[in-house]
Design a protein around this motif. Structure first.
Motif, PDB file in Angstrom:
ATOM      1  N   PRO A 123       0.814  -1.227   0.000  1.00  0.00           N
ATOM      2  CA  PRO A 123       0.000   0.000   0.000  1.00  0.00           C
ATOM      3  C   PRO A 123       0.844   1.272   0.000  1.00  0.00           C
ATOM      4  N   ARG A 124       0.366   2.235  -0.769  1.00  0.00           N
ATOM      5  CA  ARG A 124       1.034   3.536  -0.824  1.00  0.00           C
ATOM      6  C   ARG A 124       0.223   4.613  -0.111  1.00  0.00           C
ATOM      7  N   ASN A 125      -1.062   4.346   0.106  1.00  0.00           N
ATOM      8  CA  ASN A 125      -1.927   5.297   0.801  1.00  0.00           C
ATOM      9  C   ASN A 125      -3.043   4.518   1.492  1.00  0.00           C
ATOM     10  N   ALA A 126      -3.753   5.182   2.380  1.00  0.00           N
ATOM     11  CA  ALA A 126      -4.786   4.483   3.141  1.00  0.00           C
ATOM     12  C   ALA A 126      -5.894   5.446   3.544  1.00  0.00           C
ATOM     13  N   LEU A 127      -7.110   4.897   3.633  1.00  0.00           N
ATOM     14  CA  LEU A 127      -8.251   5.613   4.186  1.00  0.00           C
ATOM     15  C   LEU A 127      -8.550   5.012   5.545  1.00  0.00           C
ATOM     16  N   LEU A 128      -8.485   5.842   6.578  1.00  0.00           N
ATOM     17  CA  LEU A 128      -8.830   5.424   7.932  1.00  0.00           C
ATOM     18  C   LEU A 128     -10.183   6.017   8.288  1.00  0.00           C
ATOM     19  N   ILE A 129     -11.109   5.174   8.720  1.00  0.00           N
ATOM     20  CA  ILE A 129     -12.432   5.637   9.140  1.00  0.00           C
ATOM     21  C   ILE A 129     -12.490   5.526  10.645  1.00  0.00           C
ATOM     22  N   GLY A 130     -12.464   6.664  11.311  1.00  0.00           N
ATOM     23  CA  GLY A 130     -12.404   6.707  12.765  1.00  0.00           C
ATOM     24  C   GLY A 130     -11.322   7.670  13.203  1.00  0.00           C
ATOM     25  N   THR A 131     -11.494   8.256  14.378  1.00  0.00           N
ATOM     26  CA  THR A 131     -10.543   9.270  14.843  1.00  0.00           C
ATOM     27  C   THR A 131     -10.118   9.021  16.294  1.00  0.00           C
ATOM     28  N   GLY A 132     -10.213   7.781  16.738  1.00  0.00           N
ATOM     29  CA  GLY A 132      -9.870   7.454  18.115  1.00  0.00           C
ATOM     30  C   GLY A 132      -8.464   6.893  18.258  1.00  0.00           C
ATOM     31  N   VAL A 133      -8.252   6.209  19.375  1.00  0.00           N
ATOM     32  CA  VAL A 133      -6.945   5.650  19.703  1.00  0.00           C
ATOM     33  C   VAL A 133      -6.487   4.636  18.653  1.00  0.00           C
ATOM     34  N   PHE A 146       4.995   0.220   6.619  1.00  0.00           N
ATOM     35  CA  PHE A 146       4.910   0.278   5.152  1.00  0.00           C
ATOM     36  C   PHE A 146       5.379   1.605   4.575  1.00  0.00           C
ATOM     37  N   GLN A 147       5.808   2.511   5.443  1.00  0.00           N
ATOM     38  CA  GLN A 147       6.246   3.850   5.022  1.00  0.00           C
ATOM     39  C   GLN A 147       5.147   4.609   4.272  1.00  0.00           C
ATOM     40  N   ILE A 148       3.900   4.387   4.643  1.00  0.00           N
ATOM     41  CA  ILE A 148       2.799   5.144   4.037  1.00  0.00           C
ATOM     42  C   ILE A 148       2.829   6.572   4.569  1.00  0.00           C
ATOM     43  N   ARG A 149       2.757   7.526   3.663  1.00  0.00           N
ATOM     44  CA  ARG A 149       2.816   8.930   4.055  1.00  0.00           C
ATOM     45  C   ARG A 149       1.585   9.719   3.609  1.00  0.00           C
ATOM     46  N   SER A 150       0.618   9.048   3.001  1.00  0.00           N
ATOM     47  CA  SER A 150      -0.583   9.730   2.512  1.00  0.00           C
ATOM     48  C   SER A 150      -1.826   9.040   3.081  1.00  0.00           C
ATOM     49  N   PHE A 151      -2.587   9.777   3.884  1.00  0.00           N
ATOM     50  CA  PHE A 151      -3.773   9.234   4.528  1.00  0.00           C
ATOM     51  C   PHE A 151      -4.974  10.146   4.324  1.00  0.00           C
ATOM     52  N   CYS A 152      -6.118   9.520   4.127  1.00  0.00           N
ATOM     53  CA  CYS A 152      -7.391  10.223   4.225  1.00  0.00           C
ATOM     54  C   CYS A 152      -8.033   9.730   5.512  1.00  0.00           C
ATOM     55  N   VAL A 153      -8.490  10.648   6.339  1.00  0.00           N
ATOM     56  CA  VAL A 153      -9.074  10.293   7.641  1.00  0.00           C
ATOM     57  C   VAL A 153     -10.522  10.754   7.678  1.00  0.00           C
ATOM     58  N   ALA A 154     -11.432   9.809   7.869  1.00  0.00           N
ATOM     59  CA  ALA A 154     -12.862  10.118   7.887  1.00  0.00           C
ATOM     60  C   ALA A 154     -13.390  10.055   9.317  1.00  0.00           C
ATOM     61  N   GLY A 155     -14.035  11.112   9.744  1.00  0.00           N
ATOM     62  CA  GLY A 155     -14.652  11.161  11.063  1.00  0.00           C
ATOM     63  C   GLY A 155     -16.163  11.225  10.946  1.00  0.00           C
ATOM     64  N   ARG A 156     -16.843  10.873  12.031  1.00  0.00           N
ATOM     65  CA  ARG A 156     -18.303  10.957  12.015  1.00  0.00           C
ATOM     66  C   ARG A 156     -18.736  12.392  11.726  1.00  0.00           C
ATOM     67  N   GLU A 157     -18.005  13.331  12.282  1.00  0.00           N
ATOM     68  CA  GLU A 157     -18.174  14.753  11.964  1.00  0.00           C
ATOM     69  C   GLU A 157     -16.873  15.259  11.348  1.00  0.00           C
ATOM     70  N   LEU A 158     -16.977  16.190  10.422  1.00  0.00           N
ATOM     71  CA  LEU A 158     -15.783  16.700   9.753  1.00  0.00           C
ATOM     72  C   LEU A 158     -14.792  17.281  10.750  1.00  0.00           C
ATOM     73  N   MET A 159     -15.281  17.993  11.768  1.00  0.00           N
ATOM     74  CA  MET A 159     -14.379  18.649  12.711  1.00  0.00           C
ATOM     75  C   MET A 159     -13.567  17.640  13.520  1.00  0.00           C
ATOM     76  N   SER A 160     -14.135  16.480  13.803  1.00  0.00           N
ATOM     77  CA  SER A 160     -13.359  15.483  14.535  1.00  0.00           C
ATOM     78  C   SER A 160     -12.202  14.988  13.673  1.00  0.00           C
ATOM     79  N   ALA A 161     -12.433  14.855  12.368  1.00  0.00           N
ATOM     80  CA  ALA A 161     -11.363  14.463  11.457  1.00  0.00           C
ATOM     81  C   ALA A 161     -10.319  15.570  11.338  1.00  0.00           C
ATOM     82  N   VAL A 162     -10.766  16.812  11.309  1.00  0.00           N
ATOM     83  CA  VAL A 162      -9.844  17.952  11.230  1.00  0.00           C
ATOM     84  C   VAL A 162      -8.946  17.996  12.453  1.00  0.00           C
TER      85      VAL A 162
END
Length: 304
Positions: A123-133, A146-162
């Motif tokens: 993998p070169r990138n990943a989508l993580l759904i969740g913003t917890g531990v 894996f030396q992945i340096r590109s992530f998309c992070v999805a939170g239930r609310e946008l601000m939690s992901a931010v």
């Protein structure tokens, strides 16, 4: 000897932890490691006490964890507890590890092992759904292993992901993180090589129409009423689980989808060198098992 969270983390490097989990998975499948089903005791208000023992010829462990999902609102940790490690021959206590740290790192290590065996390509990138531990542990693990340096992070609310992304930029300046809201995720994902859900959602959060080359992984849901992997996606994938007996009772995603358990593969079956994963796309479901905590205890003991 009792280790705090930081000391526990330092004694559990992912490179060693992944290898030991693979070893213990084989031993568990052969009966050399014994671990009964996790005991879950309801505490009320959607909280639980989890008791998880495991025994091998050399050492045994007992993990005692409390899970209080409402604690975040009060600024308290949602998961608390310890892993007690003892010598099997004498019963002598050898160490006590920080339970949440062991849980976070061994769970992420199981995910790394699954990616290593099931992903169509590194993998070169990943989508993580969740913003917890767990999301934080997985990002660190994917970056380190894996030396992945590109992530998309999805939170239930946008601000939690931010907020999650802002926190990670401070500790991992070389990592690129893009925050999004779960509700805005495209049904085909965001072009990620791997999509990992790390929530306690009761409704599926992983996009249902991921490309065949994208590995789908559900980690957070650990009760029959929880689900992260959608039935529509599961119907199109070969399903692999970290521990079959545990999944049959706890993997809400698979239970709600009514999967044919005879067609579900345990990860240990794919770990022998002469056995290569079948071609096709995969969905991996992790529910956790005390054997993985025992693997972590072995690694930590080597670093004392």
């Amino acid at each position: 000897m009792r280790l705090d969270a930081a000391e526990t983390a330092r004694k559990l490097p992912y490179s060693e932890l992944v290898a030991e989990i693979a070893r213990v998975a084989r031993q568990s499948a052969s009966g050399a490691v014994s671990a009964p089903e996790r005991l879950v005791v309801p505490l009320g208000n959607n909280a639980s006490l989890l008791c998880m023992p495991a025994v091998a010829p050399d050492i045994g462990i007992t993990k005692i964890i409390t899970v209080h999902q409402q604690n975040a609102r009060a600024g308290l940790p949602g998961i608390q507890g310890e892993v007690i490690v003892f010598d099997v021959a004498t019963g002598r206590r050898l160490m006590m590890l920080d339970g949440p740290t062991v849980t976070a790192r061994r769970t992420a290590a199981v995910t790394l092992l699954a990616i290593e065996r099931l992903a169509a390509r590194p993998p070169r990138n990943a989508l993580l759904i969740g913003t917890g531990v767990q999301a934080e542990a997985h990002l660190e693990a994917l970056f380190e292993y894996f030396q992945i340096r590109s992530f998309c992070v999805a939170g239930r609310e946008l601000m939690s992901a931010v907020r999650f992304c802002e926190k990670l930029r401070a500790t991992h300046p070389d990592v690129e993180t893009t925050p999004v809201a779960v509700s805005s995720l495209d049904p085909t994902g965001v072009g990620s090589d791997v999509v990992i859900a790390l929530t306690t959602s009761r409704t599926p959060v992983i996009p249902p129409h991921l490309p065949a080359c994208t590995l789908a992984i559900g980690v957070g849901a650990f009760r029959p009423e929880m689900a992260e992997l959608p039935e529509e996606l599961l119907r199109t994938r070969r399903i692999v689980v970290d521990h079959l007996k545990g999944a049959e009772h706890e993997a809400g995603d698979l239970l709600q989808a009514g999967v044919d358990w005879s067609q579900v593969t345990e990860l240990s079956q794919l770990l022998e060198r002469e056995v290569a994963p079948q071609s096709g796309s995969y969905a991996f479901k992790s529910v956790g098992h005390a054997s993985w905590d025992l693997a972590a205890a072995r690694v930590a003991l080597r670093h004392l």
